[in-house]
Each structure stands twice: as C-alpha cells, then as structure tokens.
Scaffold this active site. Structure first.
Site, mmCIF file in Angstrom:
data_model
loop_
_atom_site.group_PDB
_atom_site.id
_atom_site.type_symbol
_atom_site.label_atom_id
_atom_site.label_comp_id
_atom_site.label_asym_id
_atom_site.label_seq_id
_atom_site.Cartn_x
_atom_site.Cartn_y
_atom_site.Cartn_z
ATOM 1 N N HIS A 1 2.110 -98.056 7.401
ATOM 2 C CA HIS A 1 1.074 -98.498 6.719
ATOM 3 C C HIS A 1 1.695 -98.744 5.395
ATOM 4 O O HIS A 1 2.797 -98.440 4.877
ATOM 5 C CB HIS A 1 0.015 -97.234 6.612
ATOM 6 C CG HIS A 1 -1.200 -97.628 6.022
ATOM 7 N ND1 HIS A 1 -1.875 -98.882 6.166
ATOM 8 C CD2 HIS A 1 -1.658 -97.134 4.888
ATOM 9 C CE1 HIS A 1 -3.100 -98.700 5.324
ATOM 10 N NE2 HIS A 1 -3.165 -97.926 4.571
ATOM 11 N N ASP B 1 -4.324 -97.623 -2.583
ATOM 12 C CA ASP B 1 -4.070 -98.456 -1.286
ATOM 13 C C ASP B 1 -5.574 -99.302 -1.245
ATOM 14 O O ASP B 1 -6.629 -98.965 -1.288
ATOM 15 C CB ASP B 1 -4.415 -97.195 -0.099
ATOM 16 C CG ASP B 1 -4.245 -97.686 1.164
ATOM 17 O OD1 ASP B 1 -4.166 -99.001 1.327
ATOM 18 O OD2 ASP B 1 -4.008 -96.992 2.031
ATOM 19 N N ASN C 1 2.170 -86.332 5.392
ATOM 20 C CA ASN C 1 2.683 -84.894 5.665
ATOM 21 C C ASN C 1 1.850 -84.025 6.573
ATOM 22 O O ASN C 1 1.681 -83.000 6.439
ATOM 23 C CB ASN C 1 2.969 -84.341 4.677
ATOM 24 C CG ASN C 1 4.013 -82.994 4.970
ATOM 25 O OD1 ASN C 1 4.770 -83.154 5.742
ATOM 26 N ND2 ASN C 1 3.897 -81.831 3.801
ATOM 27 N N ASP D 1 0.567 -82.291 10.131
ATOM 28 C CA ASP D 1 1.082 -81.972 11.402
ATOM 29 C C ASP D 1 0.176 -82.356 12.615
ATOM 30 O O ASP D 1 -1.097 -82.520 12.477
ATOM 31 C CB ASP D 1 1.086 -80.327 11.364
ATOM 32 C CG ASP D 1 2.032 -79.606 10.742
ATOM 33 O OD1 ASP D 1 2.916 -80.598 10.222
ATOM 34 O OD2 ASP D 1 2.054 -78.603 10.578
ATOM 35 N N GLU E 1 11.540 -81.822 5.616
ATOM 36 C CA GLU E 1 11.334 -81.322 6.917
ATOM 37 C C GLU E 1 12.258 -80.181 7.068
ATOM 38 O O GLU E 1 13.368 -80.017 6.989
ATOM 39 C CB GLU E 1 11.254 -82.208 7.807
ATOM 40 C CG GLU E 1 10.339 -83.576 7.763
ATOM 41 C CD GLU E 1 8.825 -83.005 8.030
ATOM 42 O OE1 GLU E 1 8.521 -81.846 7.969
ATOM 43 O OE2 GLU E 1 8.241 -84.175 7.913
ATOM 44 N N GLU F 1 8.317 -77.088 2.414
ATOM 45 C CA GLU F 1 7.566 -77.800 3.121
ATOM 46 C C GLU F 1 6.562 -77.440 3.776
ATOM 47 O O GLU F 1 5.154 -77.608 3.975
ATOM 48 C CB GLU F 1 8.179 -78.990 3.999
ATOM 49 C CG GLU F 1 7.503 -79.923 4.772
ATOM 50 C CD GLU F 1 6.600 -79.713 5.918
ATOM 51 O OE1 GLU F 1 5.766 -80.210 6.143
ATOM 52 O OE2 GLU F 1 7.275 -78.571 6.519
#
Length: 397
Positions: free
Chosen positions: A13, A40, A80, A82, A130, A135
């Site tokens: 993106h 954006d 970021n 999950d 990561e 993080e």
C-alpha cells in the site's frame, strides 16, 4: 474459517508523508508529535463518515499511541498489526483463538532515497524491531487502548505447543515448478501428538481476496516429543498457470488439529512467482544530442512460445511511447528490439519498457542513466530538446 469482518491483508500500500508541527497534540513520553505525518489519499476505511486518513504522527504510531488524532489506530494496524486466527463453531459457541502471527504485518516500509534511485528502508521510524521487547510492549499498550472485545481475548490467550512453518523460495520465476514445504514441530518435551490437517494452495489478488484454489493436500503425522515432521508438495506450472491472478500471488495455508485434544491450528504464508525483467542497455555512452543505440531484451521464461508480443518503451526525450511487435518468441528464446536514441540534454535520463503477449503480460524493465554533455554544450550552455527513433525488431532463438 469464518471472516469476522471485511478487513484483508494487502501485499503493498502507498501513502504520503508530510512534515508539519503538531502543536495541537502537545508532548508525550517521547517528546513532540511534530515531524513526519502520514497522509493517505487512498484510505480503506471511513474516518468521521468520510474516506480520509491523517495527518497521523509517525512518532505516535511507533509508540503505540493509537488514540492520537488523526486515524492513528488505522495506520498502526497497517504497519504493526498481529494477525489473529479464530475458529467459529456456531452462533451459540464461543470463539476460539487458534493462532497468532506477530511477524506478518509491516515489512519493508520504504521511501525513495534522496538523490538516488534506491529504496530507503524507514521501517524503524514506524515500529521497533520485530521480536524485541519494545515492540511487544508497544503492541500490548495499543491493545489496552483499543475498544474491542477481541483485544481481551487476545491478551488472555497463550500460544499453542505445535508450531507450523513454511519454507518457500522467493526466487521462483513464472514458468517453473515450485515446492511447498511445511514443517510441523512438537514443542513439548514429554508428550507425543498426532496432527492431521490439510494444506491449501491458492492464487490470490494482491489485496488478499478473490482466491482460486489450485490444490489441497491432506496429511496426518505422528509427532514425538521435540520432533519435526515435513509435509511436502510440488506444484506444477500446468497446475497454476491458468489460475494466476493479478501480481502472480499465492496464498499457502494449513488448517490442522491435534487428535485427542481441543487444539486447533492455522498457519499461512504468501509469496509470488516473479516475472523476468526486461533488460535495457546502450551500445555506447549516452551523450547529449548524439545518437546511441538502445537494446531491449526479454528471455521467454515459459515452457511455451509467446505469441503476438509487443514491447512498449517510454523515456526521457521521447515524444510518445514506442511500439515494437514480436510475432513469436520460442521456448528459451529471447525477444529483442533495437532503436536509435538521441538524448535531448545532459543530466539524468530514464527509459522504461513493458512487454505483453497472449501468454505473458505485465513484464517491465527500467533503466536510470546519466547523459553526458558534449564539449560544445559545456562551452555555450545550449541544451536543445530533440529526439529521433529508428527501430528494428528481432527475435533471438
């Protein structure tokens, strides 16, 4: 598996960053929120009943401050999140979290390097490394701020003992067969597990949707304590060629269960078969207002001839796109086109080429180069713009 919402995971993106002061946000633990802000122009969700996103402070995204305006929660999830996989057993049954993927989102956040035709990696400006403690702490901080019932499920679940890992080569060229290798590991040091499941190989759009099934492989394995078992399957070119979608992307997934337990597992990965690059080269050095030959080449990667091929070329000093038709490129053959090119001025130049045919399309190539000045240009500073094209088409068997 049942989808809980309409979200999907895209392969890529694009957005813009702007530099501005954010005096409206005051100061946080990391200082001012001024600096780079995400704006954006093509957001995927409504913000205050409008499709808009930003300005979002990049610093707030990195620190997990998802309540900061504007749309920080959405940008955070883009870089970021999950991935959570749930099992839906029915209307009156509780959802079951069967897998977390903490590493799947937010790879290779990039911008163009200043003054160079190179990629500059800016991932660390958006997130901590990561697997680092920072993080994970940031993720937990964001989850506690999130107003979602699923966050509470997530915070109270533990990882399961059986681990799945895909081994996928990332240098497969279209036309080749490829092998999917799934490793299933029993992390327990004392108990054996019998795992049964299915391996699914699908083609998908880069948005992660509109998948088309290529094949399903069913398996059953006995896992001794600490042991790893392998599920392997080769995908033939003839099996996937007719089902490829835009961007030649694949989704590989595994849904499995452990016998005599309530444990369920889900794992997935994606990759692309890459298309060959068009090679662009000069026969000589490009000099302002002097003729130089340009050669463009493409080797046929498919085990079949390419028919009705066309090269399209655009670049610095060309008034419009050039077109070179190639009737047929045999198996293992190379399509080539040669043309005379007169760079219009000294400085940076670019040439871009694209190839399409009935059997293979959306193949491209790009060349950035320096145009040298003529001695007389340096003396009088005169740089007229002009171009000339004399074309020749060829196929090299």
């Amino acid at each position: 598996m049942e989808e809980l919402n309409s979200d999907s995971i895209w392969n890529y993106h694009v957005w813009n960053e702007v530099w501005m002061d954010r005096s409206d946000l005051g100061y946080g633990a990391a200082g001012s929120y001024g600096g780079w802000q995400v704006v954006d122009a093509t957001p995927q969700e409504l913000s205050d009943q409008m499709y808009r996103c930003g300005p979002t402070p990049v610093k707030a995204v990195k620190m997990g401050e998802i309540t900061k305006p504007y749309d920080c929660d959405f940008v955070y999830s883009e870089v970021n999140a999950d991935k959570l996989f749930w099992r839906y057993a029915g209307v009156n049954q509780p959802l079951k979290l069967i897998r977390k993927d903490t590493l799947g989102i937010g790879h290779f956040i990039s911008t163009k390097a200043v003054g160079e035709w190179k990629r500059e990696d800016i991932t660390k400006s958006y997130k901590f490394d990561e697997k680092s403690n920072e993080e994970r702490a940031t993720m937990l901080k964001a989850l506690r701020q999130a107003n979602s019932v699923y966050s509470r499920y997530y915070l109270n679940e533990d990882f399961n003992d059986v681990h799945f890992n895909f081994e996928l080569r990332d240098d497969i060229v279209i036309g080749q067969n490829f092998t999917v290798v799934l490793e299933v590991t029993n992390r327990s040091t004392s108990k054996s597990h019998r795992v049964e499941g299915s391996l699914h190989i699908d083609t998908v759009l880069y948005t992660g949707k509109n998948r088309e099934q290529i094949k399903v492989v069913h398996f059953e394995r006995e896992l001794k304590p600490g042991a790893t078992e392998i599920v392997r399957d080769e995908v033939q070119f003839s099996e996937y060629y007719g089902k490829l979608l835009d961007q030649s992307a694949f989704n590989i997934s595994c849904l499995a269960s452990v016998k005599d337990t309530d444990y369920d597992y889900f794992a997935q990965d994606d990759f692309r078969v890459r298309k060959p690059d068009i090679k662009i080269s000069f026969q000589g050095t490009p000099v302002s207002r002097e003729t130089v030959s340009v050669i463009i080449r493409l080797k046929n990667p498919l085990p079949m001839p390419l028919k009705k091929g066309v090269f399209h070329v655009e670049g610095t000093g060309l008034d419009g796109a050039l077109e070179f038709k190639i009737a047929e490129v045999p198996v293992d053959g190379t399509a080539a086109a040669t043309f005379k090119y007169i760079p219009p001025f000294a400085g940076r130049g670019t040439l871009a080429a694209k190839f399409t045919s009935k059997e293979l399309d959306d193949v491209d190539g790009f060349l950035a180069f320096e145009i040298q000045p003529r001695p007389e240009d340096l003396i009088n500073g005169h740089h007229p713009r002009m171009n000339e094209v004399v074309a020749r088409r060829d196929v090299i068997p």
